[in-house]
Write an enzyme that holds these catalytic residues in place. Structure first.
Site, PDB file in Angstrom:
ATOM      1  NE  ARG A 240      18.373  -7.965 -78.603  1.00  0.00           N
ATOM      2  CZ  ARG A 240      19.013  -8.748 -77.722  1.00  0.00           C
ATOM      3  NH1 ARG A 240      19.077  -8.402 -76.446  1.00  0.00           N
ATOM      4  NH2 ARG A 240      19.600  -9.872 -78.127  1.00  0.00           N
ATOM      5  CD  GLU A 269      22.090  -2.296 -77.700  1.00  0.00           C
ATOM      6  OE1 GLU A 269      21.238  -2.049 -76.840  1.00  0.00           O
ATOM      7  OE2 GLU A 269      22.800  -3.315 -77.687  1.00  0.00           O
ATOM      8  CG  HIS A 287      23.346  -5.272 -74.851  1.00  0.00           C
ATOM      9  ND1 HIS A 287      22.641  -5.211 -76.036  1.00  0.00           N
ATOM     10  CD2 HIS A 287      23.060  -6.499 -74.331  1.00  0.00           C
ATOM     11  CE1 HIS A 287      21.979  -6.346 -76.217  1.00  0.00           C
ATOM     12  NE2 HIS A 287      22.222  -7.144 -75.183  1.00  0.00           N
TER      13      HIS A 287
HETATM   14  C1  DGY Z   1      21.306 -11.858 -75.553  1.00  0.00           C
HETATM   15  O1  DGY Z   1      21.853 -12.950 -75.368  1.00  0.00           O
HETATM   16  O2  DGY Z   1      20.313 -11.723 -76.261  1.00  0.00           O
HETATM   17  C2  DGY Z   1      21.950 -10.710 -74.955  1.00  0.00           C
HETATM   18  O3  DGY Z   1      21.191  -9.573 -75.007  1.00  0.00           O
HETATM   19  C3  DGY Z   1      23.246 -10.525 -75.708  1.00  0.00           C
HETATM   20  O4  DGY Z   1      24.218 -10.085 -74.934  1.00  0.00           O
END
Ligand code: DGY
Length: 323
Positions: A240, A269, A287
């Site tokens: 993240r 984002e 992402h």
């Molecule tokens: C997740 O599954 O946490 C991914 O980052 C989402 O696309």
């Protein structure tokens, strides 16, 4: 029996919507509008469940305003958009979508690592701009991946899948740091050595961040950690955005303190820090870690399974809390 009502907060595969409509009255959002929070709360009125995609914040205020809600099913393995203790207190089940995206996301971690170490985006932009006029011995020289040291911060399922790729596929020496050390049999399976966070930053040639984000590890990679890294090293983030102090990273990249960074996630984002977009030695993707059709279908179906199983039989497949 009257069907329960659910809200699907974002556009999803039509076949998944179709499955849901067999069990529920479904309010969907196939236009994929990003609803302001007040509108999201308004649409949640009378809904027993909500299908979320990771961007919709579920917290105590929202739960108070949505007393009919029983389950929030995230189509993501990460669930930092959920305040799980608040959900437990409100008697609302939280579910995520683990496992089904492990290998796909590990592939993306490796794609970013390779693109960053071998300067793929930067050299492609140069070529497309018509700047390539001759071969030269030092043109876009990067750093090796095979035989180098891979440092993994966060050794959950995705971390272990990356370790396997690095160790088995590229002959990398794999080191890792995690909140807790892996059990010896798991450590042996991935052939990875546990080190302190400081040693990981000092020793690794390529560092991949795959830990879940929480308030406790906000900016866990900041100027102090980056200063420990080798000048030839790379930093990859598929966890993240909030894990990295992006301004500190941009300063380090600008000064070539490390070779480069590969980032799939960003603190604000979909807005991306302009200090990063201004740089050439960073590979930026929007992402897309889990973005293959079969994996996104599996994630959506798992979120749907959770809604169906919980609201019709009282038992979800991948719950995050116990009520
Ligand atoms: C997740 O599954 O946490 C991914 O980052 C989402 O696309």
């Amino acid at each position: 029996m009257t069907k329960k009502s659910i809200l699907v907060a974002r556009a999803v595969f039509p076949e998944v919507l179709e499955r849901l409509t067999q069990h529920f009255e479904v309010e969907s959002n196939q236009a994929d509008t990003i609803w302001p929070r007040e509108e999201f709360i308004r649409r949640l009125q009378g809904k027993s469940g909500v299908f979320t995609t990771g961007g919709e914040r579920i917290d105590a205020d929202l739960l108070k305003a949505c007393p009919d809600l029983k389950i929030c099913a995230n189509m993501a393995v990460g669930y930092n958009n959920f305040d799980v203790p608040a959900m437990t207190a409100a008697g609302v089940l939280a579910t995520n979508a683990p496992d089904v995206l492990t290998e796909t996301t590990a592939d993306m971690g490796f794609a970013l690592l390779m693109a960053t170490a071998r300067r793929v985006s930067e050299s492609e932009a140069y070529l497309r701009a018509g700047q390539w006029t001759k071969w030269s011995y030092d043109m876009f020289t990067g750093t090796d991946i095979h035989g180098s040291t891979l440092g993994i911060l966060g050794m959950g399922r995705i971390g272990r899948a990356i370790a396997k790729r690095g160790g088995h596929g590229f002959g990398m020496n794999v080191i890792y740091h995690n909140r807790s050390r892996l059990a010896p049999e798991l450590e042996a399976q991935v052939n990875a050595k546990y080190v302190s966070k400081t040693d990981l930053f000092k020793q690794a040639d390529h560092i991949v961040l795959v830990l879940p984000y929480s308030a406790e590890n906000h900016h866990t990679v900041a100027a102090a950690e980056i200063a420990l890294m080798k000048p030839t090293s790379t930093l990859i983030n598929i966890g993240r955005g909030g894990l990295i102090d992006e301004n500190a990273l941009a300063v380090a990249l600008q000064a070539n303190k490390i070779l480069g960074a590969g980032l799939d996630v960003f603190e604000g984002e979909p807005k991306v820090n302009p200090a990063l977009t201004a740089l050439k030695n960073v590979v930026l993707t929007p992402h897309i870690g889990s973005a293959t059709v079969p994996t996104r279908q599996a994630m959506a179906n798992l979120a749907a399974d959770n809604l169906i199983a919980y609201l019709t039989q009282g038992q979800a497949k991948t719950p995050l809390n116990t009520l």
